[in-house]
Design an enzyme around this catalytic site. Structure first.
Site, PDB file in Angstrom:
ATOM      1  N   TYR A  73       0.813  -1.222   0.000  1.00 32.85           N
ATOM      2  CA  TYR A  73       0.000   0.000   0.000  1.00 32.85           C
ATOM      3  C   TYR A  73       0.845   1.269   0.000  1.00 32.85           C
ATOM      4  O   TYR A  73       0.677   2.146  -0.854  1.00 32.85           O
ATOM      5  CB  TYR A  73      -0.949  -0.026   1.200  1.00 32.85           C
ATOM      6  CG  TYR A  73      -1.985  -1.107   1.100  1.00 32.85           C
ATOM      7  CD1 TYR A  73      -3.082  -0.961   0.265  1.00 32.85           C
ATOM      8  CD2 TYR A  73      -1.859  -2.312   1.810  1.00 32.85           C
ATOM      9  CE1 TYR A  73      -4.026  -1.965   0.133  1.00 32.85           C
ATOM     10  CE2 TYR A  73      -2.798  -3.318   1.685  1.00 32.85           C
ATOM     11  CZ  TYR A  73      -3.882  -3.149   0.848  1.00 32.85           C
ATOM     12  OH  TYR A  73      -4.823  -4.160   0.725  1.00 32.85           O
ATOM     13  N   GLU A  93      10.473  -5.634  -5.724  1.00 36.26           N
ATOM     14  CA  GLU A  93       9.533  -6.511  -5.020  1.00 36.26           C
ATOM     15  C   GLU A  93      10.157  -7.887  -4.820  1.00 36.26           C
ATOM     16  O   GLU A  93      10.627  -8.507  -5.767  1.00 36.26           O
ATOM     17  CB  GLU A  93       8.235  -6.643  -5.819  1.00 36.26           C
ATOM     18  CG  GLU A  93       7.289  -7.725  -5.340  1.00 36.26           C
ATOM     19  CD  GLU A  93       6.887  -7.573  -3.879  1.00 36.26           C
ATOM     20  OE1 GLU A  93       7.027  -8.566  -3.124  1.00 36.26           O
ATOM     21  OE2 GLU A  93       6.446  -6.464  -3.486  1.00 36.26           O
ATOM     22  N   GLY A 167       0.376  -7.044   0.550  1.00 40.92           N
ATOM     23  CA  GLY A 167      -0.713  -7.598   1.339  1.00 40.92           C
ATOM     24  C   GLY A 167      -2.063  -7.519   0.673  1.00 40.92           C
ATOM     25  O   GLY A 167      -2.979  -8.271   1.031  1.00 40.92           O
ATOM     26  N   GLY A 172      -8.534  -9.986   3.123  1.00 40.75           N
ATOM     27  CA  GLY A 172      -9.957 -10.068   2.813  1.00 40.75           C
ATOM     28  C   GLY A 172     -10.521  -8.789   2.244  1.00 40.75           C
ATOM     29  O   GLY A 172     -11.719  -8.709   1.975  1.00 40.75           O
ATOM     30  N   MET A 174     -11.011  -5.917   3.656  1.00 41.76           N
ATOM     31  CA  MET A 174     -11.838  -5.101   4.537  1.00 41.76           C
ATOM     32  C   MET A 174     -11.198  -3.731   4.719  1.00 41.76           C
ATOM     33  O   MET A 174     -10.152  -3.595   5.332  1.00 41.76           O
ATOM     34  CB  MET A 174     -12.036  -5.798   5.882  1.00 41.76           C
ATOM     35  CG  MET A 174     -12.885  -7.051   5.768  1.00 41.76           C
ATOM     36  SD  MET A 174     -13.289  -7.790   7.363  1.00 41.76           S
ATOM     37  CE  MET A 174     -14.509  -6.622   7.968  1.00 41.76           C
ATOM     38  N   VAL A 302      16.186  -6.458  -1.571  1.00 44.24           N
ATOM     39  CA  VAL A 302      17.228  -5.514  -1.157  1.00 44.24           C
ATOM     40  C   VAL A 302      17.916  -6.036   0.096  1.00 44.24           C
ATOM     41  O   VAL A 302      17.254  -6.414   1.073  1.00 44.24           O
ATOM     42  CB  VAL A 302      16.623  -4.124  -0.902  1.00 44.24           C
ATOM     43  CG1 VAL A 302      17.653  -3.194  -0.257  1.00 44.24           C
ATOM     44  CG2 VAL A 302      16.106  -3.520  -2.199  1.00 44.24           C
ATOM     45  N   GLU A 411     -14.491  -8.971  13.288  1.00 40.08           N
ATOM     46  CA  GLU A 411     -15.045  -9.327  11.986  1.00 40.08           C
ATOM     47  C   GLU A 411     -15.892 -10.581  12.145  1.00 40.08           C
ATOM     48  O   GLU A 411     -15.478 -11.541  12.807  1.00 40.08           O
ATOM     49  CB  GLU A 411     -13.939  -9.673  10.992  1.00 40.08           C
ATOM     50  CG  GLU A 411     -12.984  -8.572  10.644  1.00 40.08           C
ATOM     51  CD  GLU A 411     -11.884  -9.091   9.727  1.00 40.08           C
ATOM     52  OE1 GLU A 411     -12.024 -10.209   9.182  1.00 40.08           O
ATOM     53  OE2 GLU A 411     -10.873  -8.387   9.573  1.00 40.08           O
ATOM     54  N   HIS A 496      -2.022  -8.398  10.672  1.00 37.70           N
ATOM     55  CA  HIS A 496      -1.919  -6.938  10.616  1.00 37.70           C
ATOM     56  C   HIS A 496      -0.676  -6.412  11.326  1.00 37.70           C
ATOM     57  O   HIS A 496      -0.775  -5.639  12.266  1.00 37.70           O
ATOM     58  CB  HIS A 496      -3.155  -6.308  11.274  1.00 37.70           C
ATOM     59  CG  HIS A 496      -4.458  -6.708  10.682  1.00 37.70           C
ATOM     60  ND1 HIS A 496      -5.653  -6.630  11.386  1.00 37.70           N
ATOM     61  CD2 HIS A 496      -4.772  -7.172   9.449  1.00 37.70           C
ATOM     62  CE1 HIS A 496      -6.631  -7.032  10.614  1.00 37.70           C
ATOM     63  NE2 HIS A 496      -6.137  -7.375   9.437  1.00 37.70           N
ATOM     64  N   ASN A 534      -9.080  -2.852  10.723  1.00 39.64           N
ATOM     65  CA  ASN A 534      -8.149  -3.335   9.709  1.00 39.64           C
ATOM     66  C   ASN A 534      -7.319  -2.161   9.202  1.00 39.64           C
ATOM     67  O   ASN A 534      -7.852  -1.090   8.939  1.00 39.64           O
ATOM     68  CB  ASN A 534      -8.915  -3.978   8.556  1.00 39.64           C
ATOM     69  CG  ASN A 534      -9.874  -5.046   9.038  1.00 39.64           C
ATOM     70  OD1 ASN A 534     -10.816  -4.747   9.773  1.00 39.64           O
ATOM     71  ND2 ASN A 534      -9.650  -6.270   8.639  1.00 39.64           N
TER      72      ASN A 534
END
Length: 555
Positions: A73, A93, A167, A172, A174, A302, A411, A496, A534
Site C-alpha cells: 500500500y 519486489e 498484502g 480479505g 476489509m 534488497v 469481523e 496486521h 483493519n
C-alpha cells in the site's frame, strides 16, 4: 489482470454502490477523481510505453531517481504520486509478479487446495486453522516463491503477502476507516482534520472502496453466516455494522447468480483472488504503471542501503529464482530510497543496516513499537437451528463493535469449507497494549523479534467481552477443534503487523528517517502497533499525506 473488464466499466459508473467518501471533501483535487480505474484515456502509445517501462527489470549499475522497496500500500502510493510529479521510479519486489496463470488456468490457488503457489519458500503449509473436526489440515508442498509468507518469529506467526501488490493480494479486502474518536490514539502526531477531510477520502477513492448492497445481503445464501452473526450480536446488545471492502460487489452478485466465474464464492482469499477483488494491481499500481515512469522488478530482494560517495545511496539487490536462491547480485544507486517492505520487512532491514554500520545515523527508535493490531481468532459452535451455510463468501462484510466498552472489534468471518459447519468464526482486533522490538542478532546474522505469545492474553480478554456474553445468551460454546487439540483461541498469529519504524520517533512526522536525508519510511512500519480496525486504509491515507509533503518540500 486489469480493470478494462465489464466490472471495471461498472465501477466507473459506481452503479448503485455507495463509495466511501469519508466525512469531508471527497478528493484533494479533481485529478484524483478517477482513481479506481487505470488511465483508460491514455493513448495506445502511452499505454505501450507504460507496459515497456513496467517490464524493465533493473540492471546492475543502474541509477534511479527514486527506488521504492516493496509494492504494498505505502509503496504503491509513493510510486504513483512521485511518477505524477515527473519522477522516474523503480520498485523492487521480493515476491513474484503474479501475472501468469498456472496449469489450471488460474493465477492463484484455491484456499481449500493449497499448492506450490500458496506459500513463500515452505515445504509444508502453515494454515491459520491448523485443524478441522479433529484432523490436522496442513500438507506438504513444493518449495516455491509462493504468495503467502507465514513468517515465524518471537512467539508469533506473521502472515504477509509476497508479490507485486503486497498484502492486497492475500487479505480479505476489509477497508475500514477508524472512527474519528479513536484516531488520536492511533497516530497522535497527525492532524486528524486533514486525514478525515482529505487523505482518508483520497485513499478510499484510490482503493475503490464500497459496501455490500444491504438489500441483497438480506437474501444472499453466501452471507447466511453473517446474518447469523448479526442476530447473535444484536441479541446480546452489541452494535452490528456493515464493513466496507475493495471487492467488486456487482461481480459478487453475478457470482451468486452463476453468470461469471466464481471467486469469493469459490472460497478464494488466503492465496489470492482470481476475479473479483480490486487489489493494488488493479488500482494504484495500474495507474502508476500507466504514467510510463514506473518500472517494477519482481523477485528482487534488497540486502543493503548505504550512502554513496557521490551522493544518494548505494543499494545492493539479490535477484531470486523461484526456489528462493540468489541468481545474481546487483548494485545500483538511487537519489532517494523509500522503505515500503511492510512492517516486518522494513523494520528488519533498517535494524540490520543500523547495527552493521551501513546506516549509522539511524536513531535508537528504529525497531521499536511493533504490534500485532491485537489480532486474535475464535470460533463458536451454534445450535442446529442456526446453520451458517455450506456456501460462504470468503469476503467479510460485517463486524461487531465493542471497542468503546470492551476494546474489541470483531469481523464476522467466513469459514468457507464447502460444508455446513454450524459454526460462527471471528477475527478480532483488540486494544492490546503490548509492543515488541526488533534487534540484531550478530551471532546468527539475523534480526529477532521479542514478541511473547503470553502477550496475547489482553486480546483474548477483550474478545471475551463479546463472545462470552453471546455464548451465555445463546447457550452455545466455543469451538475447540480449529487451532489444535482443545484450544479455543487463535493467539499464535497476526494478519496486521504494524510498527517498528514509528512516525515522529524513528522518522520525522512525515516519514523521513533521521540521520540520512533522502531515506523515507512510507508503509505500516510507521503505525505504532494498532489502528483499532483493519489497517490498510490508514496505511494508504498516511502514505498519501506523507508523500504529498515530501514531494512539496524535498523535490
Amino acid at each position: 489482470m486489469n480493470d478494462d473488464s465489464p466490472r471495471g466499466m461498472r465501477l466507473r459508473g459506481v452503479s448503485r454502490r455507495r463509495f466511501i467518501t469519508g466525512t469531508g471533501s471527497l478528493l484533494g483535487s479533481a485529478a484524483l477523481a478517477g482513481q479506481v480505474v487505470p488511465a483508460h484515456a491514455a493513448t495506445t502509445a502511452t499505454a505501450a510505453a507504460a507496459a515497456a517501462a513496467a517490464a524493465a527489470v533493473i540492471e546492475p549499475g543502474a541509477h534511479v531517481p527514486a527506488l521504492v522497496i516493496g509494492t504494498g500500500y505505502g509503496g504503491s502510493v509513493a510510486a504513483l504520486r512521485l511518477a505524477q510529479a515527473g519522477v522516474a521510479v523503480h520498485m523492487v519486489e521480493m515476491g513474484m509478479a503474479w501475472d501468469t496463470p498456472g496449469s489450471d488456468g488460474k493465477i492463484f490457488a484455491n484456499t481449500t487446495s493449497p499448492d506450490y503457489r500458496s506459500y513463500w519458500l515452505r515445504t509444508r503449509t502453515k494454515q491459520p486453522l491448523s485443524n478441522f473436526l479433529g484432523f490436522p489440515i496442513d500438507k506438504d508442498i513444493p518449495r516455491y516463491t509462493g504468495i503467502l509468507d507465514a513468517e515465524e518469529m518471537g512467539g508469533i506467526i506473521v502472515y504477509q503477502g509476497r508479490g507485486v501488490g503486497g498484502g492486497s493480494l492475500v487479505n480479505g479486502g476489509m477497508a475500514v476507516t477508524p472512527k474519528r474518536e479513536n484516531f488520536g490514539a492511533v497516530l497522535p502526531s497527525v492532524n486528524a482534520d486533514e486525514m478525515y477531510s482529505v487523505y482518508y477520502p483520497r485513499a478510499n477513492a484510490g482503493l475503490g472502496v464500497g459496501t455490500v448492497d444491504p438489500t441483497w445481503f438480506e437474501t444472499a445464501d453466501c452471507y447466511q453466516y453473517a446474518r447469523v452473526g448479526r442476530k447473535h450480536a444484536q441479541r446480546s446488545g452489541f452494535p452490528f455494522v456493515f464493513v466496507p471492502d475493495v471487492y467488486d460487489w456487482d461481480y459478487m452478485e453475478q457470482e451468486a447468480a452463476g453468470t461469471v466465474p466464481k471467486s469469493a464464492l469459490a472460497g478464494e482469499i488466503l492465496y489470492g483472488n482470481n476475479y473479483g477483488k480490486k487489489s493494488l494491481q488493479q488500482t494504484y499500481l495500474a495507474r502508476a504503471k500507466a504514467t510510463g515512469r514506473v518500472s517494477i522488478s519482481p523477485l528482487h530482494k534488497v540486502t543493503s542501503v548505504a550512502p554513496a560517495s557521490g551522493g544518494g545511496y548505494t543499494v545492493v539487490i539479490d535477484q531470486l529464482d523461484t526456489g528462493g536462491n540468489t541468481s545474481v547480485t546487483k548494485t545500483v544507486t538511487a537519489d532517494r530510497v523509500f522503505f515500503a517492505a511492510g512492517s516486518v520487512g522494513t523494520s528488519k532491514l533498517l535494524v540490520k543496516l543500523k547495527a552493521t554500520g551501513a546506516l549509522p545515523g539511524l536513531n535508537s527508535e528504529v525497531g521499536k513499537g511493533w504490534g500485532d493490531n491485537g489480532n486474535v481468532m475464535c470460533g463458536r459452535a451454534n445450535h442446529l437451528w442456526d446453520p451458517t451455510g455450506a456456501v460462504q463468501s470468503s469476503i467479510p462484510c460485517s463486524g461487531i463493535d465493542n471497542w468503546a466498552a470492551g476494546g474489541a472489534f470483531a469481523e464476522v468471518a467466513p469459514l468457507p469449507t464447502g460444508i455446513e459447519t454450524y459454526a460462527s468464526f471471528y477475527l478480532s482486533i483488540t486494544k492490546n497494549p503490548n509492543r515488541a522490538q526488533f534487534s540484531w542478532n550478530a551471532a546468527a546474522g539475523t534480526v529477532d523479534l521479542d514478541w511473547q505469545t503470553a502477550w496475547k492474553q489482553p486480546s483474548i480478554d477483550m474478545a471475551k467481552t463479546i463472545f462470552d456474553k453471546i455464548n451465555a445468551k445463546e447457550g452455545t460454546i466455543y469451538r475447540t477443534d480449529l487451532f489444535g487439540a482443545y484450544k479455543i483461541w487463535g493467539d499464535h498469529l497476526t494478519y496486521h503487523p504494524l510498527g517498528g519504524a514509528v512516525l515522529n520517533k524513528a522518522t520525522d512526522n512525515y516519514g523521513r528517517l533521521h540521520g540520512h536525508p533522502g531515506l523515507y519510511v512510507i508503509d505500516g512500519a510507521l503505525v505504532p502497533g494498532n489502528t483499532s480496525v483493519n489497517p490498510f486504509v490508514t496505511i494508504t491515507a498516511l502514505a498519501e499525506r506523507n508523500i504529498e509533503a515530501i514531494i512539496a518540500a524535498d523535490l
